[in-house]
Design a protein around this motif. Sequence first.
Motif, PDB file in Angstrom:
ATOM      1  N   UNK A 163      46.853  35.301  34.906  1.00 36.59           N
ATOM      2  CA  UNK A 163      47.042  36.436  34.003  1.00 36.59           C
ATOM      3  C   UNK A 163      45.979  36.457  32.906  1.00 36.59           C
ATOM      4  N   UNK A 164      45.639  35.264  32.356  1.00 35.42           N
ATOM      5  CA  UNK A 164      44.623  35.229  31.307  1.00 35.42           C
ATOM      6  C   UNK A 164      43.241  35.549  31.862  1.00 35.42           C
ATOM      7  N   UNK A 165      42.965  35.119  33.097  1.00 36.25           N
ATOM      8  CA  UNK A 165      41.685  35.439  33.715  1.00 36.25           C
ATOM      9  C   UNK A 165      41.565  36.937  33.974  1.00 36.25           C
ATOM     10  N   UNK A 166      42.638  37.545  34.437  1.00 38.01           N
ATOM     11  CA  UNK A 166      42.622  38.995  34.689  1.00 38.01           C
ATOM     12  C   UNK A 166      42.478  39.740  33.368  1.00 38.01           C
ATOM     13  N   UNK A 167      43.150  39.265  32.337  1.00 35.34           N
ATOM     14  CA  UNK A 167      43.042  39.889  31.019  1.00 35.34           C
ATOM     15  C   UNK A 167      41.609  39.817  30.496  1.00 35.34           C
ATOM     16  N   UNK A 168      40.958  38.654  30.675  1.00 39.53           N
ATOM     17  CA  UNK A 168      39.569  38.507  30.248  1.00 39.53           C
ATOM     18  C   UNK A 168      38.661  39.453  31.025  1.00 39.53           C
ATOM     19  N   UNK A 169      38.896  39.540  32.327  1.00 38.82           N
ATOM     20  CA  UNK A 169      38.089  40.444  33.159  1.00 38.82           C
ATOM     21  C   UNK A 169      38.301  41.898  32.749  1.00 38.82           C
ATOM     22  N   UNK A 170      39.533  42.263  32.406  1.00 31.25           N
ATOM     23  CA  UNK A 170      39.831  43.636  31.977  1.00 31.25           C
ATOM     24  C   UNK A 170      39.109  43.962  30.676  1.00 31.25           C
ATOM     25  N   UNK A 171      39.066  43.007  29.766  1.00 28.66           N
ATOM     26  CA  UNK A 171      38.333  43.220  28.514  1.00 28.66           C
ATOM     27  C   UNK A 171      36.854  43.447  28.793  1.00 28.66           C
ATOM     28  N   UNK A 172      36.303  42.660  29.735  1.00 25.61           N
ATOM     29  CA  UNK A 172      34.898  42.840  30.095  1.00 25.61           C
ATOM     30  C   UNK A 172      34.664  44.211  30.735  1.00 25.61           C
ATOM     31  N   UNK A 173      35.604  44.633  31.559  1.00 22.87           N
ATOM     32  CA  UNK A 173      35.494  45.953  32.192  1.00 22.87           C
ATOM     33  C   UNK A 173      35.562  47.051  31.147  1.00 22.87           C
TER      34      UNK A 173
ATOM     35  N   UNK B 209      37.283  43.961  40.222  1.00 22.88           N
ATOM     36  CA  UNK B 209      38.165  43.759  41.387  1.00 22.88           C
ATOM     37  C   UNK B 209      37.928  42.390  42.016  1.00 22.88           C
ATOM     38  N   UNK B 210      36.650  41.966  42.053  1.00 24.38           N
ATOM     39  CA  UNK B 210      36.314  40.661  42.616  1.00 24.38           C
ATOM     40  C   UNK B 210      36.900  39.538  41.764  1.00 24.38           C
ATOM     41  N   UNK B 211      36.744  39.634  40.440  1.00 26.07           N
ATOM     42  CA  UNK B 211      37.297  38.624  39.536  1.00 26.07           C
ATOM     43  C   UNK B 211      38.825  38.573  39.611  1.00 26.07           C
ATOM     44  N   UNK B 212      39.434  39.750  39.746  1.00 24.76           N
ATOM     45  CA  UNK B 212      40.892  39.834  39.840  1.00 24.76           C
ATOM     46  C   UNK B 212      41.377  39.164  41.124  1.00 24.76           C
ATOM     47  N   UNK B 213      40.659  39.424  42.233  1.00 21.19           N
ATOM     48  CA  UNK B 213      41.035  38.810  43.519  1.00 21.19           C
ATOM     49  C   UNK B 213      40.894  37.287  43.454  1.00 21.19           C
ATOM     50  N   UNK B 214      39.810  36.795  42.819  1.00 20.81           N
ATOM     51  CA  UNK B 214      39.616  35.344  42.689  1.00 20.81           C
ATOM     52  C   UNK B 214      40.718  34.714  41.847  1.00 20.81           C
ATOM     53  N   UNK B 215      41.112  35.409  40.762  1.00 22.19           N
ATOM     54  CA  UNK B 215      42.164  34.883  39.887  1.00 22.19           C
ATOM     55  C   UNK B 215      43.493  34.820  40.612  1.00 22.19           C
ATOM     56  N   UNK B 216      43.791  35.852  41.394  1.00 23.89           N
ATOM     57  CA  UNK B 216      45.065  35.867  42.124  1.00 23.89           C
ATOM     58  C   UNK B 216      45.073  34.891  43.279  1.00 23.89           C
ATOM     59  N   UNK B 217      43.896  34.596  43.827  1.00 26.81           N
ATOM     60  CA  UNK B 217      43.804  33.666  44.956  1.00 26.81           C
ATOM     61  C   UNK B 217      44.003  32.216  44.496  1.00 26.81           C
ATOM     62  N   UNK B 218      43.719  31.979  43.266  1.00 27.61           N
ATOM     63  CA  UNK B 218      44.025  30.641  42.806  1.00 27.61           C
ATOM     64  C   UNK B 218      42.921  29.906  42.195  1.00 27.61           C
TER      65      UNK B 218
END
Length: 129
Positions: A99-109, A120-129
């Motif tokens: 969740x924190x990684x996705x939040x950081x990526x969203x801020x960058x977006x 989308x790539x960063x979000x997929x990596x964060x969800x994958x583990x």
Amino acid sequence: MLTGSFWDFLLWIFWFYILFACIWIFITIIFDLFRDHSLNGWGKALWVIFLIVVPFLAALIYLIARGKGMTERELERRGQAQSEANRYIRSVAGTSSPASEIESAKKLLDSGAITQAEYDSLKAKALAG
């Protein structure tokens, strides 16, 4: 002549080693004295005076009488240093959740630093583990 100088050299190395070892022991004892919170100032002063007046006897008596306490204080000091280092490492490394990684990526977006595809790539990596 060469043999005599060789033995003189070995004797010189031996005495240098003895001097270095004595200095090391005296410094270790003095550091231990000032780290010991159970000994009052007068006791510390008497030990220092004893070390100055009769250094070898004082060092021997100190190591016999207080050697176990020296070990315990050193182990306690090392344990505290290790726990402080671990706490610092944990604070610097942080716990990174998806969740924190996705939040950081969203801020960058949102700031325009990355594109939607990179997000989308960063979000997929964060969800994958």
